[in-house]
Design a protein around this motif. Structure first.
Motif, short mmCIF file in Angstrom:
data_model
loop_
_atom_site.label_atom_id
_atom_site.label_comp_id
_atom_site.label_asym_id
_atom_site.label_seq_id
_atom_site.Cartn_x
_atom_site.Cartn_y
_atom_site.Cartn_z
N SER A 1 -7.22 -6.00 -19.16
CA SER A 1 -6.54 -6.13 -17.86
C SER A 1 -5.65 -4.92 -17.65
CB SER A 1 -5.67 -7.39 -17.83
OG SER A 1 -4.58 -7.24 -18.74
N SER B 1 -2.55 -5.00 -16.94
CA SER B 1 -1.28 -5.21 -17.65
C SER B 1 -1.39 -4.78 -19.11
CB SER B 1 -0.89 -6.68 -17.60
OG SER B 1 -0.80 -7.12 -16.27
N HIS C 1 3.18 -2.59 -12.43
CA HIS C 1 2.25 -2.17 -13.47
C HIS C 1 1.72 -3.36 -14.26
CE1 HIS C 1 3.23 1.98 -12.54
NE2 HIS C 1 4.49 1.62 -12.54
N GLY C 2 1.99 -4.58 -13.79
CA GLY C 2 1.39 -5.72 -14.46
C GLY C 2 2.39 -6.78 -14.83
N GLU D 1 2.40 4.94 -10.05
CA GLU D 1 1.13 4.75 -9.33
C GLU D 1 1.00 5.89 -8.31
OE1 GLU D 1 0.97 0.50 -7.63
OE2 GLU D 1 3.00 0.74 -8.35
N ASN E 1 1.15 -0.11 -4.63
CA ASN E 1 0.31 -1.19 -4.15
C ASN E 1 1.13 -2.44 -3.85
OD1 ASN E 1 -1.66 -3.19 -3.86
ND2 ASN E 1 -2.06 -3.30 -6.06
N ASP F 1 -0.87 5.36 -13.27
CA ASP F 1 -1.49 4.04 -13.23
C ASP F 1 -2.56 4.05 -12.12
OD1 ASP F 1 -2.16 1.41 -12.61
OD2 ASP F 1 -0.16 0.63 -13.00
N VAL G 1 -4.90 1.73 -11.97
CA VAL G 1 -5.49 0.38 -12.00
C VAL G 1 -5.99 -0.02 -10.61
CG1 VAL G 1 -4.90 -2.07 -12.30
CG2 VAL G 1 -4.23 -0.39 -14.04
N PHE G 2 -5.17 0.26 -9.60
CA PHE G 2 -5.55 -0.08 -8.23
C PHE G 2 -6.30 1.07 -7.55
CE2 PHE G 2 -4.17 -0.03 -3.68
CZ PHE G 2 -4.96 -1.09 -3.25
N LYS H 1 -9.24 -2.57 -12.39
CA LYS H 1 -9.88 -3.22 -11.23
C LYS H 1 -11.27 -2.71 -10.83
CE LYS H 1 -5.42 -4.54 -9.18
NZ LYS H 1 -5.44 -5.99 -9.26
#
Ligand SMILES: Cc1ncc(COP(=O)(O)O)c(C=O)c1O
Length: 444
Positions: free
Chosen positions: A131, A133, A165-166, A231, A235, A264, A266-267, A293
């Protein structure tokens, strides 16, 4: 085989025959603990989703929605993509997984090599997790341990107060968002930057000097930080677009102060902002990158952290293992790796990164006139992330409800309403998204 644009609309009939909406809601109300949800929520209007195809999902009552929440912001290739399903099935029947602290399997090496080729040169070493996180957790631990391995222990992290960030203890501790407050002892010092300018002014060139100065103060005032962790676009913090050149300035600041830069993705990663990675807008190379993601498109849990050979090699100095003392049972799961490889194929074959850039422009141009509405404070976006900032959370909630009643699922973060469709949405899908959002706003 990949879906063509024409196949994006229309949801396949549900294979699950248990589609009694009332019973599903009741079962859920009695037995399921929902994350990030109030205990008292009745669940009466909760979505009960049964199937999906392309950019659409269908609920238990047979209603179809254009999913501008991209599942959990992670649907890159859309739903029921045959190539992704086939990749998972094939790997499951071959070898579901094997413990990577003992041996290896074929998909993990392939996906690590592939990420190394997509990332800027030098970021060729990848750790896999489940994940976003966990990727944050690992990134912070690696940053801390890197400095310890070098004999100069550091623990302070500099980040955005409105960053997200999670949800693990460490990840939540980074954020200054009110709902992320953690109770108990501070695990390590964090300096959280609160920009002096409001979200709607941050993307302008004029915002850059002030924002950079605020980060400069945060880095220089106090003990040398282990890392700056940001990021490329905030987000959960409200779909906040940052000024061009910000990451480049942060890179220079980190180089000057000898601090690691962790980005980051992730998004933003895998096309969301119209580039493969968000940091590409500024042409920088971070020291560590976290990803999740879009990499597995919502089909399986998966995350990755890529870094440099220098950071990796420093772990030889670990006194107990001579390596990273961190990992999860299902980290680098073979099925997830196989799906990620298929996702990367689809992104490449269908040119989804370029599509995100051009469709994102169409989306933003379509939504911009909403600024004339008295309840709208800002319309902003980058790639296939568009944010309509409303006068307050109640207005935003009403707008989201109105769009849902008209067949479009939008996401709300406080007063920000975000449109984040799967990257496979076509021009007609974007036109529908714009039109329905406008109708819902007009009906407020
Ligand atoms: C930028 C960013 N980082 C990290 C995370 C956490 O990822 P996960 O929910 O997979 O733990 C998220 C989730 O929304 C995110 O948007």
């Amino acid at each position: 085989m990949s879906l063509t644009n024409g196949e994006n609309s229309g949801v396949a009939a549900a294979l699950d025959t248990d589609v009694d909406e009332g019973r599903a809601r009741e079962r859920d109300r009695r037995f399921v603990w929902h994350p990030w949800s109030p205990v008292e929520a009745s669940g009466q209007d909760a979505l009960v989703l049964v199937s999906g195809r392309g950019d659409r999902v269908r609920d238990a009552a047979g209603r179809e929605y254009l999913d501008a929440m991209a599942c959990a912001l992670n649907s890159s290739c859309g739903y029921a993509h045959p190539a992704l399903v086939a990749a998972a099935e094939r790997q499951m029947s071959l070898l579901p997984h094997y413990d990577l602290s003992v041996g290896t399997h074929l998909p993990v090496g392939r996906v690590a090599e592939r990420l190394g080729a997509l990332l800027p040169e030098g970021l060729g070493r990848t750790l896999f997790l489940n994940s976003g996180s966990e990727a944050t957790e690992a990134a912070v631990r690696i940053a801390h341990d890197y400095w310890t391995n070098k004999g100069e222990p550091r623990s302070r992290i500099v980040t955005f107060a409105a960053g997200y960030h999670g949800t693990t203890y460490i990840a939540q501790h980074l954020s200054g968002l009110p709902t992320n407050a953690v109770y108990g002892a501070e695990p390590f010092p964090v300096t959280r930057v609160r920009p002096s300018l409001p979200a709607r002014e941050l993307r302008t060139p004029e915002a850059l000097p002030a924002l950079v100065q605020e980060f400069e103060h945060a880095v220089l005032d106090g003990t040398p930080p282990a890392a700056v962790f940001v990021e490329p676009l905030l987000n959960v913090g409200g779909g906040v677009v940052l000024p061009a050149g910000f990451l480049r300035a942060l890179r220079e600041l980190c180089d000057r102060c000898g601090t690691l830069l962790i980005v980051d993705e992730v998004f933003c990663g895998f096309g969301r902002t119209g580039r493969m990675f968000g940091f590409e807008h500024d042409g920088v190379t971070p020291d560590l990158v976290t990803m999740s993601k879009g990499l597995s498109g919502g089909y399986v849990p998966f995350a990755a952290l890529s870094t440099t050979e220098e950071v990796y090699a420093s772990f030889a100095a670990d006194p107990l293992l001579g390596g990273l003392r961190y990992g999860h049972t299902t980290g680098g799961h073979a099925v997830a790796c196989a799906v990620a490889l298929a996702v990367l194929d689809v992104i490449e074959e269908r040119k989804l990164v370029q599509a995100s850039a051009t469709l994102g422009e169409q989306l933003l141009a379509g939504l911009r006139p909403l600024l004339d509405h008295r309840e709208v404070l800002d319309v902003r976006g980058l790639g296939l992330v568009a944010t309509v900032e409303c006068a307050g959370p109640e207005v935003a909630a009403e707008l989201v409800a109105g769009a849902r009643a008209r067949g479009v699922l939008l996401r709300r973060q406080g007063a920000a309403v975000m449109a984040i469709p799967p990257l496979v949405i076509g021009e007609s899908g974007v036109a529908e998204l714009v039109s329905v959002t406008g109708q819902a706003l007009a009906a407020l």
